[in-house]
Every structure is written in C-alpha cells, then in structure tokens.
Design a protein around this motif. Structure first.
Motif, short mmCIF file in Angstrom:
data_model
loop_
_atom_site.label_atom_id
_atom_site.label_comp_id
_atom_site.label_asym_id
_atom_site.label_seq_id
_atom_site.Cartn_x
_atom_site.Cartn_y
_atom_site.Cartn_z
N ASP A 122 0.81 -1.22 0.00
CA ASP A 122 0.00 0.00 0.00
C ASP A 122 0.84 1.28 0.00
OD1 ASP A 122 -2.35 -1.44 0.19
OD2 ASP A 122 -2.42 -1.35 2.37
N ARG A 123 2.12 1.15 0.26
CA ARG A 123 2.93 2.32 0.56
C ARG A 123 3.30 3.13 -0.67
NH1 ARG A 123 2.25 3.82 5.43
NH2 ARG A 123 3.92 5.29 4.89
N VAL A 124 3.19 4.44 -0.53
CA VAL A 124 3.57 5.33 -1.62
C VAL A 124 5.08 5.26 -1.86
CG1 VAL A 124 3.88 7.35 -0.10
CG2 VAL A 124 3.31 7.67 -2.53
N GLU A 125 5.85 4.93 -0.81
CA GLU A 125 7.29 4.81 -0.97
C GLU A 125 7.64 3.71 -1.97
OE1 GLU A 125 6.67 6.30 3.30
OE2 GLU A 125 5.67 4.94 1.89
N SER A 127 5.60 2.49 -4.43
CA SER A 127 5.15 2.85 -5.77
C SER A 127 6.08 3.88 -6.41
CB SER A 127 3.71 3.38 -5.73
OG SER A 127 3.61 4.54 -4.93
N ARG A 128 6.60 4.80 -5.62
CA ARG A 128 7.54 5.79 -6.16
C ARG A 128 8.84 5.13 -6.59
NH1 ARG A 128 6.77 10.44 -1.48
NH2 ARG A 128 4.82 11.38 -2.31
N THR A 213 -5.75 0.57 0.39
CA THR A 213 -6.18 1.09 -0.91
C THR A 213 -6.14 0.01 -1.97
OG1 THR A 213 -3.92 1.81 -1.39
CG2 THR A 213 -5.38 3.41 -0.35
#
Length: 396
Positions: A122-125, A127-128, A213
């Motif tokens: 779920d982490r934006v880290e 995905s980035r 998410t």
C-alpha cells in the motif's frame, strides 16, 4: 547473486539450492545472523557486517572481486508498517526500503526479488521507487502466501519481482502448488473445511487490512484461477511436527523427508521453561481453539493470544516471539507448551541439519525474521524458468 538484510541467508541459499545461483555477497548488521550462516555454510562467501546505508555498488563489486551480480535479493525490515506492530510512520527502519532500491539502480542486476510485510504493497514509498525503476525494469508486485507453495504455515507477504528490460521478459508470480481436496482446520469457524475459492481466504487467514487502498490484493482466491482441486493438499502442522515426539510413534512425512529430516533427532528442540501455573492454564486450551478467560487470567488479549494450533491445520505466521504463548497462536497442538526453535524452523521450511547457535532467544529471533528457505527455492525456480534463456546468454 547478492542478498541484503540477509539474516541467516535463507533467501540466497534458497536460490542456490532451488536454481543453482552462486551466492557472492551477503549483508546484515546482526553478528548472530552472520555467525549462524557461517556455522552452516562456512566463510567462503563475504558476509559484510555493516549498516546497509554504508553499502555501495563499488563496495559490493570489490567484495566479489568484480564478478557481475545477476540478482539482488532483500527483505528490508519495515516493522514500522507491519500490522503486528504499532506502525510508527517515523520508524527509521522504514527508510531501509530506499537503500535496497538505491543499490538496484547502482548495480543494475538482471533481476531482483524483494519480500516484505503485506502492508508495504500500500505504501507510496514503494510505488515511487518502482516508478523510478520503470525505464530499466519490468516489475510485478503482489501479496502471496507461503502455504500456497507447500509450507505448513500461512505466512502472507508482499513480493516484488523485477527483470531488466533488456531481458524482454515480463515478471509474473509463481502459480500456487498447494490447496487440494483434503479438509483442513479453519481457526475462525473451528471446524474442518474443504479448500475452495470461497473458503481459501479464511483457511489461510488472509484478510484485507483496514483502510487498505489495494485490499483486493490481499485475497488469495484470485491466485487460484485454475481451481484448488488439481493441486497438492496443503501441508499441515501435524505433518511438519509429528515425528519430533518420539512417544507418538509417527513416521516422518514427505515434507519432513524433503527437509532431510526424520533420521536423527535434530538439534534446537528443547522446550521453553514454562512455569507450572502457566502449564496448567495452557492445558485447558483445546486443540485448534482459543483460550477461555481463566487461561488468560482475566486479561484481554488479541484473538490469537494463547491459542492452540491444530494438527490438521496450518500454522499462523511464525514471529520472533513464538516462545511467548500470549503473543500469538504458538501452542503445540497436543502439548501444554509453546513451539520449540526446531518446530518453528520446521514450519519455516529450514532443513533439519541447519544449526541455530548462541542463546535460544537469538535463535528464536533468527527463525522468526527469516524468509522461509523452502519458499525461496520455489521463487528461485520460477525466476530461473522465466529468465532461462536470458541467463544462459548473459555474462552472469
């Protein structure tokens, strides 16, 4: 091949055993992990006892005498995001995820494999980091379960598999090999249940994290598109442990023989020193069941505390605190005690000849932190098959 956050080297050695990769470099900060690895595999492989923030691509190349690194493996410790912990956003261990991807960029291995807790998906880290790699790597991200691949333990983990775009191969997840038609114990309903698309998530204890998410990614049913019946039966706790009790007269299972066990009493099989009052209370917990209030001395615990395993069920995730019956479902299915180090190692897929050394609490930590080596072998074979031609034609 190199492994960061290597612990006892379970992933790297799984890749060696499963697909014939050479282990060239290991890194961790834990002296007990290094000592245990070297006790079992010798000192030929450089084991770099240094914080990963100080590891550079040049340092790795120097340690391996300039040999190319075909694959980079790693299980960054992101306990700050684990649902089993307090999930502190500022936990410094969470930043180690960035170091793993930094070294992918600098080393440019043909492939990489990362494992972590389900919440990392779920982490934006994450995905980035994958977005930044996208010009150079094709990736697959998803949540898989160890029991689907022949482990007697329902261990849910995020896997990230990446292949250099020059291979022309799109990474895919390995297909499940286990479920089958044999009924297994469901800890939620406390009854034997036949695996199916409708029951697989409850059997495995798979559930979306609240607020996720990508909650659909936590369901295992989607990975069983071909059905559960044609697959091998789930490996149960009883099959993994029954021969360790000499009084049971039970023969070692195929699973145990596959770990090289069943011939000599393995090491690391001493029970923990529970006091008589605790033993009396643990004796009241039924096989596969949860404790009554008198067992927990009237205190409130989360649902798996002081719960007992079932010989026809799957173990739940082995943690670094399995000696403590109040920390999870770690009670032996027929004895009034927690799992021994060897029993937990069996459930993790360690071979019986793997020796854990130093203090028992250190052994417990190394077992619980490890990625199941038997599962690593499955992933290694899958990666080797997908990249077969590319590996054969490369300098790796």
């Amino acid at each position: 091949m190199a492994e960061l956050f290597a612990g006892v080297g379970s992933v790297a050695e799984g890749f060696r055993r499963g697909a014939g990769f050479d282990v060239a470099y290991l890194n961790d900060v834990d002296p007990a992990a290094r000592d245990t690895y070297q006790e079992n595999y010798g000192k030929d492989v450089p084991y770099d006892l240094i914080d990963v923030q100080g590891v550079t691509a040049d340092r790795i190349r120097e340690k391996v005498d300039g040999k190319p690194i075909a694959g980079l493996l790693g299980c960054p410790p992101c306990q700050g995001w684990s649902t089993a912990g307090p999930r502190r956003e500022g936990d410094v261990r969470n930043a180690l995820l960035g170091d793993f991807f930094r070294l992918i960029t600098d080393l440019r291995p043909m492939f990489f494999v990362m494992e972590n807790v389900p919440a990392v998906s779920d982490r934006v880290e994450l995905s980035r980091a994958l977005q930044e790699l996208s010009p150079h790597y094709r990736t697959w991200v998803g949540v898989l379960n160890a029991a689907s691949f022949g482990l007697p333990q329902s261990r849910q983990r995020t896997l990230v598999i990446g292949y250099d775009v020059r291979t022309g191969v799109q990474p895919l997840p390995p297909a499940p090999t286990h479920a089958g038609v044999r009924r297994v114990w469901d800890y939620r309903s406390e009854q034997l249940v036949k695996p199916s698309a409708d029951t697989i998530d409850t059997i495995l204890g798979a559930a979306p994290r609240l607020g996720s998410t990508v909650s659909s990614a936590y369901s295992m049913a989607a990975h069983y598109r071909g059905g559960v019946e044609p697959l091998k039966n789930f490996v149960t706790v009883g099959e993994a442990l029954r021969d360790l009790d000499p009084e049971s007269g039970q023969k070692p299972s195929d699973y145990v023989r596959g770990l090289g066990g069943g011939w000599l009493p393995p090491e690391n099989h001493r029970p923990w020193g529970h006091g008589p009052d605790l033993v009396a209370r643990l004796s009241k917990v039924a096989e596969g069941g949860r404790p009554s209030s008198d067992v927990t001395a009237g205190k409130r615990y989360y649902s798996q505390a002081y719960a007992r395993l079932h010989r026809r069920g799957l173990a739940r995730t082995i943690t670094t605190n399995f000696h403590n019956p109040g920390s999870g479902r770690f009670l032996h299915y027929s004895q009034p005690r927690s799992l021994t180090v060897r029993e937990a190692a069996r459930l993790q897929g360690f071979r019986d000849d793997f020796r854990f050394i130093h203090h028992p609490s250190w052994q417990e930590r190394l077992v619980g932190n490890a990625f199941p080596p038997l599962w690593a072998e499955v992933i290694a074979r899958h990666v080797g098959q997908q990249l077969g031609e590319s590996l054969a034609l490369s300098d790796f």
